[in-house]
Scaffold this motif. Structure first.
Motif, PDB file in Angstrom:
ATOM      1  N   GLY A 161     -29.067   4.539 -42.528  1.00 36.10           N
ATOM      2  CA  GLY A 161     -27.783   3.853 -42.645  1.00 36.10           C
ATOM      3  C   GLY A 161     -27.675   3.186 -44.003  1.00 36.10           C
ATOM      4  O   GLY A 161     -26.759   3.481 -44.771  1.00 36.10           O
ATOM      5  N   HIS A 162     -28.615   2.308 -44.311  1.00 39.94           N
ATOM      6  CA  HIS A 162     -28.629   1.724 -45.661  1.00 39.94           C
ATOM      7  C   HIS A 162     -28.827   2.834 -46.688  1.00 39.94           C
ATOM      8  O   HIS A 162     -28.169   2.856 -47.732  1.00 39.94           O
ATOM      9  N   HIS A 166     -33.820   5.811 -44.782  1.00 40.23           N
ATOM     10  CA  HIS A 166     -34.348   4.454 -44.639  1.00 40.23           C
ATOM     11  C   HIS A 166     -35.138   4.320 -43.337  1.00 40.23           C
ATOM     12  O   HIS A 166     -34.704   4.799 -42.283  1.00 40.23           O
ATOM     13  N   ALA A 184     -32.493  -2.793 -43.235  1.00 42.68           N
ATOM     14  CA  ALA A 184     -31.677  -2.624 -42.027  1.00 42.68           C
ATOM     15  C   ALA A 184     -30.748  -3.820 -41.849  1.00 42.68           C
ATOM     16  O   ALA A 184     -29.680  -3.716 -41.255  1.00 42.68           O
ATOM     17  N   GLN A 205     -23.660  -5.392 -48.109  1.00 38.38           N
ATOM     18  CA  GLN A 205     -24.396  -4.411 -47.319  1.00 38.38           C
ATOM     19  C   GLN A 205     -23.517  -3.215 -46.960  1.00 38.38           C
ATOM     20  O   GLN A 205     -23.968  -2.065 -46.959  1.00 38.38           O
ATOM     21  N   ALA A 209     -24.300   0.746 -48.315  1.00 40.30           N
ATOM     22  CA  ALA A 209     -24.817   1.592 -47.245  1.00 40.30           C
ATOM     23  C   ALA A 209     -24.349   3.032 -47.407  1.00 40.30           C
ATOM     24  O   ALA A 209     -23.186   3.293 -47.734  1.00 40.30           O
ATOM     25  N   HIS A 212     -22.429   3.119 -43.009  1.00 38.90           N
ATOM     26  CA  HIS A 212     -22.317   1.753 -42.500  1.00 38.90           C
ATOM     27  C   HIS A 212     -22.372   1.712 -40.977  1.00 38.90           C
ATOM     28  O   HIS A 212     -23.035   0.840 -40.395  1.00 38.90           O
ATOM     29  N   ARG A 215     -25.888   2.159 -39.802  1.00 40.96           N
ATOM     30  CA  ARG A 215     -26.665   0.935 -40.052  1.00 40.96           C
ATOM     31  C   ARG A 215     -26.404  -0.107 -38.970  1.00 40.96           C
ATOM     32  O   ARG A 215     -27.339  -0.728 -38.457  1.00 40.96           O
TER      33      ARG A 215
END
Length: 245
Positions: A161-162, A166, A184, A205, A209, A212, A215
């Motif tokens: 997600g990020h 990840h 995260a 964030q 991402a 998104h 995440r």
């Protein structure tokens, strides 16, 4: 790091003793990062990192009384500059990571990935050890990749997600589990019973991402972890203070 808004952000790394030698989970920035020229152009004015050589993992290993040559393995949550900058300081170490992250960084397929990753950070010829999701392992209700090669007490926990590949890194300490959740989340309130996060951090964030929604879905899973799992992120200074206390 001191981005706009009055926040302080850390690079929370772990140093582990294993039967093979020492193992780092993430590296933070490397020695000489300010002059090395591997950071994206937007990074320094936006994130405002201190880039102090005294804070580099290599020098902190020495400060703890260890020989940096004993760092035989590095497990990275992902390959952003503030997590993988120190790879070049340990060129002899094996580097463990999710195969999807390795592919996104070394064979970028999109303009976003090309701008995100800095190949100079592993131009020394990193000894990659990559892992995919096959195997069906679970760990405290989350998918897990375990064991890592010659590191039986560690596992990768995919938390995409990020970035595309990840992962969190789970560590069996013998008395309980640690879960380094990487990026995260960035703020401890995001995994609180009543989740909350400063608006500026939440927006940042979202902007950085890769996915998104994914995440946020993985973040919801982290909130459901049992109490015996000690979870912390890469960038929250409050969680780092608790670890050091």
């Amino acid at each position: 790091m001191r981005p706009a808004g009055g926040f302080t952000i850390v690079c929370h790394c772990l140093l582990l003793e294993t039967p093979r030698g020492l193992c780092l989970v993430d590296t933070g920035f490397g020695i000489g990062e300010a002059a090395f020229g591997a950071l994206p152009g937007y990074y320094r004015p936006l994130i405002r990192p201190a880039l102090l050589d005294s804070e580099a993992a290599y020098n902190q290993v020495i400060g703890l009384g260890h020989d940096p040559r004993d760092v035989r393995d590095i497990v990275v949550t992902h390959l952003d500059a503030d997590h993988a900058g120190g790879l070049r300081d340990f060129p002899w170490a094996r580097v463990h990571l999710h195969a999807a992250e390795h592919a996104a960084a070394t064979r970028p397929a999109t303009s976003a990935d090309k701008g995100r990753y800095r190949s100079r950070q592993w131009a020394h010829g990193a000894d990659w050890m990559t892992y995919d999701d096959r195997g069906g392992e679970t760990l405290f209700g989350l998918s897990a990749i375990r064991p890592l090669c010659d590191l039986p007490d560690l596992a990768l926990v995919p938390l995409a997600g990020h970035s595309r590949g990840h992962s969190g890194v789970a560590v069996d300490t013998g008395t309980g589990w640690l879960l380094h959740a990487g990026d995260a989340y960035w703020y401890h309130g995001e995994v609180a019973p009543s989740p909350h996060c400063p608006r500026a951090l939440a927006l940042t964030q979202r902007l950085v991402a890769t996915d998104h929604r994914q995440r946020l879905a993985n973040l919801a899973r982290l909130r459901e972890l049992p109490a015996e799992v000690r979870v912390f992120s890469a960038h929250d200074p409050h969680e780092l203070d608790l670890a050091v206390a």
